[in-house]
Motif scaffolding. Sequence first.
Motif, PDB file in Angstrom:
ATOM      1  N   SER A 314      18.023  -4.750 -55.368  1.00 36.04           N
ATOM      2  CA  SER A 314      16.685  -5.295 -54.705  1.00 36.04           C
ATOM      3  C   SER A 314      16.273  -4.767 -53.541  1.00 36.04           C
ATOM      4  N   LEU A 315      17.078  -4.417 -52.757  1.00 35.38           N
ATOM      5  CA  LEU A 315      16.678  -3.775 -51.373  1.00 35.38           C
ATOM      6  C   LEU A 315      16.030  -2.443 -51.809  1.00 35.38           C
ATOM      7  N   ALA A 316      16.569  -1.694 -52.677  1.00 37.43           N
ATOM      8  CA  ALA A 316      16.036  -0.399 -52.861  1.00 37.43           C
ATOM      9  C   ALA A 316      14.528  -0.597 -53.568  1.00 37.43           C
ATOM     10  N   GLY A 317      14.638  -1.680 -54.573  1.00 34.29           N
ATOM     11  CA  GLY A 317      13.340  -1.888 -55.229  1.00 34.29           C
ATOM     12  C   GLY A 317      12.194  -2.376 -54.326  1.00 34.29           C
ATOM     13  N   LEU A 318      12.791  -3.268 -53.200  1.00 35.87           N
ATOM     14  CA  LEU A 318      11.699  -3.572 -52.311  1.00 35.87           C
ATOM     15  C   LEU A 318      11.173  -2.713 -51.565  1.00 35.87           C
ATOM     16  N   ARG A 319      12.045  -1.804 -51.006  1.00 39.98           N
ATOM     17  CA  ARG A 319      11.570  -0.561 -50.071  1.00 39.98           C
ATOM     18  C   ARG A 319      10.527   0.281 -50.927  1.00 39.98           C
ATOM     19  N   ALA A 320      10.765   0.514 -52.191  1.00 41.75           N
ATOM     20  CA  ALA A 320       9.989   1.258 -52.774  1.00 41.75           C
ATOM     21  C   ALA A 320       8.602   0.765 -53.434  1.00 41.75           C
ATOM     22  N   LEU A 321       8.801  -0.435 -53.722  1.00 37.23           N
ATOM     23  CA  LEU A 321       7.448  -1.151 -54.206  1.00 37.23           C
ATOM     24  C   LEU A 321       6.656  -1.681 -52.858  1.00 37.23           C
ATOM     25  N   GLN A 322       7.225  -1.737 -51.739  1.00 39.41           N
ATOM     26  CA  GLN A 322       6.273  -1.813 -50.503  1.00 39.41           C
ATOM     27  C   GLN A 322       5.335  -0.717 -50.351  1.00 39.41           C
ATOM     28  N   LEU A 323       5.593   0.517 -50.901  1.00 43.14           N
ATOM     29  CA  LEU A 323       4.613   1.484 -50.635  1.00 43.14           C
ATOM     30  C   LEU A 323       3.474   1.224 -51.337  1.00 43.14           C
ATOM     31  N   CYS A 324       3.489   0.423 -52.413  1.00 39.16           N
ATOM     32  CA  CYS A 324       2.133   0.286 -53.203  1.00 39.16           C
ATOM     33  C   CYS A 324       1.714  -1.131 -53.483  1.00 39.16           C
ATOM     34  N   GLU A 326       1.784  -5.358 -51.877  1.00 37.25           N
ATOM     35  CA  GLU A 326       2.038  -6.372 -50.899  1.00 37.25           C
ATOM     36  C   GLU A 326       3.258  -7.000 -51.119  1.00 37.25           C
ATOM     37  N   ASP A 327       4.018  -7.579 -49.987  1.00 39.43           N
ATOM     38  CA  ASP A 327       5.242  -8.371 -50.065  1.00 39.43           C
ATOM     39  C   ASP A 327       5.198  -9.351 -51.234  1.00 39.43           C
ATOM     40  N   ALA A 328       4.276 -10.212 -51.127  1.00 43.16           N
ATOM     41  CA  ALA A 328       3.982 -11.483 -52.230  1.00 43.16           C
ATOM     42  C   ALA A 328       4.209 -10.799 -53.620  1.00 43.16           C
ATOM     43  N   TRP A 329       3.627  -9.753 -54.040  1.00 40.15           N
ATOM     44  CA  TRP A 329       3.724  -9.281 -55.218  1.00 40.15           C
ATOM     45  C   TRP A 329       5.075  -8.596 -55.735  1.00 40.15           C
ATOM     46  N   VAL A 330       5.659  -8.059 -54.498  1.00 41.16           N
ATOM     47  CA  VAL A 330       7.068  -7.592 -54.808  1.00 41.16           C
ATOM     48  C   VAL A 330       8.011  -8.991 -55.221  1.00 41.16           C
ATOM     49  N   ALA A 331       7.668  -9.995 -54.608  1.00 46.01           N
ATOM     50  CA  ALA A 331       8.373 -11.115 -54.652  1.00 46.01           C
ATOM     51  C   ALA A 331       8.253 -11.657 -56.186  1.00 46.01           C
ATOM     52  N   GLU A 332       6.997 -11.466 -56.538  1.00 44.86           N
ATOM     53  CA  GLU A 332       6.600 -11.822 -58.012  1.00 44.86           C
ATOM     54  C   GLU A 332       7.570 -11.076 -58.966  1.00 44.86           C
ATOM     55  N   LEU A 333       7.754  -9.783 -58.683  1.00 43.98           N
ATOM     56  CA  LEU A 333       8.357  -9.076 -59.448  1.00 43.98           C
ATOM     57  C   LEU A 333       9.950  -9.274 -59.699  1.00 43.98           C
ATOM     58  N   GLY A 334      10.313  -9.735 -58.413  1.00 48.35           N
ATOM     59  CA  GLY A 334      11.859 -10.234 -58.249  1.00 48.35           C
ATOM     60  C   GLY A 334      12.099 -11.416 -59.196  1.00 48.35           C
ATOM     61  N   LEU A 335      11.086 -12.373 -59.175  1.00 49.72           N
ATOM     62  CA  LEU A 335      11.175 -13.614 -59.925  1.00 49.72           C
ATOM     63  C   LEU A 335      11.158 -13.240 -61.284  1.00 49.72           C
ATOM     64  N   LEU A 336      10.242 -12.346 -61.859  1.00 50.13           N
ATOM     65  CA  LEU A 336      10.350 -11.844 -63.515  1.00 50.13           C
ATOM     66  C   LEU A 336      11.753 -11.481 -63.651  1.00 50.13           C
ATOM     67  N   ALA A 366      14.682  -9.723 -54.406  1.00 52.61           N
ATOM     68  CA  ALA A 366      13.961  -9.374 -53.684  1.00 52.61           C
ATOM     69  C   ALA A 366      12.875 -10.471 -53.132  1.00 52.61           C
ATOM     70  N   ALA A 367      12.670 -11.530 -53.815  1.00 50.69           N
ATOM     71  CA  ALA A 367      11.868 -12.543 -53.459  1.00 50.69           C
ATOM     72  C   ALA A 367      12.415 -13.321 -52.051  1.00 50.69           C
ATOM     73  N   THR A 368      13.727 -13.495 -51.726  1.00 50.98           N
ATOM     74  CA  THR A 368      14.133 -14.243 -50.664  1.00 50.98           C
ATOM     75  C   THR A 368      13.806 -13.461 -49.365  1.00 50.98           C
ATOM     76  N   PRO A 369      13.951 -12.299 -49.285  1.00 49.10           N
ATOM     77  CA  PRO A 369      13.905 -11.614 -47.806  1.00 49.10           C
ATOM     78  C   PRO A 369      12.210 -12.016 -47.708  1.00 49.10           C
ATOM     79  N   VAL A 370      11.387 -11.629 -48.696  1.00 51.18           N
ATOM     80  CA  VAL A 370      10.013 -11.606 -48.222  1.00 51.18           C
ATOM     81  C   VAL A 370       9.656 -13.295 -48.039  1.00 51.18           C
ATOM     82  N   ILE A 371      10.185 -14.046 -48.381  1.00 54.45           N
ATOM     83  CA  ILE A 371       9.973 -15.374 -48.054  1.00 54.45           C
ATOM     84  C   ILE A 371      10.469 -15.954 -46.627  1.00 54.45           C
ATOM     85  N   ARG A 372      11.605 -15.425 -46.537  1.00 55.32           N
ATOM     86  CA  ARG A 372      12.285 -15.496 -44.836  1.00 55.32           C
ATOM     87  C   ARG A 372      11.433 -14.848 -44.017  1.00 55.32           C
ATOM     88  N   ALA A 373      11.018 -13.742 -44.318  1.00 52.05           N
ATOM     89  CA  ALA A 373       9.919 -12.814 -43.139  1.00 52.05           C
ATOM     90  C   ALA A 373       8.699 -13.663 -43.167  1.00 52.05           C
TER      91      ALA A 373
END
Length: 455
Positions: A314-324, A326-336, A366-373
């Motif tokens: 999830s950390l690797a995925g978060l870092r990669a997905l943040q390039l394209c 927003e954090d909220a949509w990364v969280a959505e993919l994490g929930l999926l 990936a969702a929980t670090p986005v929400i904490r931040a």
Amino acid sequence: MADSPGPAGCPRAAPAVEPVLFLGTVALGLQAPLCTQFLWDRLGAELGYNGSAASGSAGCGNASGAGDLRQQELETLASHWNLYINLAGFFVGLFSVTLFGPWSDSVGRRPALILPAVGMALQAAIYLLVMYLRLHVGYFLLGRILCGLMGDYNLILASCFAYVADISDQRSRTFRIAILEACLGVAGMLASIIGGQWRKAQGYINPFWLVFAVSLAAALYAALCLQESVKERKPAKLFTLSHYVSVYRLYAAPGYQRSRQKLALYSLTFFLIVTIHFGAKDVFVLYELSSPLCWGSDLIGYGSAASYLTYLSSLAGLRALQLCLEDAWVAELGLLSNVSGLVVISLASTTPLMFTGYGILFLSMAATPVIRAKLSKLVDEKDQGALFASVACVEGLCSLVATGVFNALYPASLHFMKGFPFLFGAIILLVPAALIGWIEILDTTPRYGHFTDAS
């Protein structure tokens, strides 16, 4: 970042709180599945049940008639004892975390890191006494209560995240928090592999000595090596209602109504996500021990390691997905990812299918670090301890609800669908997915543009 030098004998480097979280998570990662297996073996011996997969018997998958009824009785009893032991700690920890967290905003983070680590060591010592003296498993309750009084593992989490918020800016905070959560994965994966193999080779006592040792090591590191992150420390009373009031003010004090609403909504999404995460973890071991999977302690260790590996992926995925994204949509993919994995696990009747479910969960954390931040960015710097204390309070409530719901739902659903608790969790996760999407859509609407900075 704190300007004061570290204690004597330790390097004057940037603050590194990760070792405290790593060691605390190793202790928890060793203890949690081993405790469940110990309950299974001890209670199974009392019931005269000899078909335990944990003991290596081949009879697990072939249980029928009276043996099958006895297995269900054991599953129910072990599940209920899990519930009692967890309730004992969570009720106490719910109040102690919200006391120590705001207190750390004044006196510093280090005391709030030392106390819970010592509490975890005391808990491990009591568990060892139960094993050495063959005391009733009810004495586990005493260990949980003592640990809860000193803040429990949730206070370590709260203090570590507050520490990172102290030393990071808003731009880098999401990824810094994700790194901290990745430490959870590395430590948990290591502990799970070691614990499963070690228990199989030498039983329960030696692994619990390691739990005791690493808990003490976490306390010593925080006391002797960790630099303080709170810039302006001041004396503060510990036992005062003002600490609870400071947590209450985060959600009720006058201010931007939109910010308060977002604080409440993000807290709700966090509650639902973590409740499902804790609840699924609570019954994973019981689900894997019994038929049709009938896993031994080595496979249980690998399964726990696979679940912890999702923190790193999830950390690797978060870092990669943040390039394209927003954090909220990364969280959505994490929930999926989370929903899909739980659905597969709910239907798993073979070992390959169970590990396929674990694999699909690769982005689930990936969702929980986005929400904490996002929560951290909604409050002032001086309130980070109070905020993460409230988040830890939510996590304590998550554990309480998850333990009650899943440990009651699992035995109740055995007769119609063994994996129903995981399917139930997948359905519930649709709610935070909807809430996060709704908040993000509102934030991108021009009418609400002036609130964007607060998110």
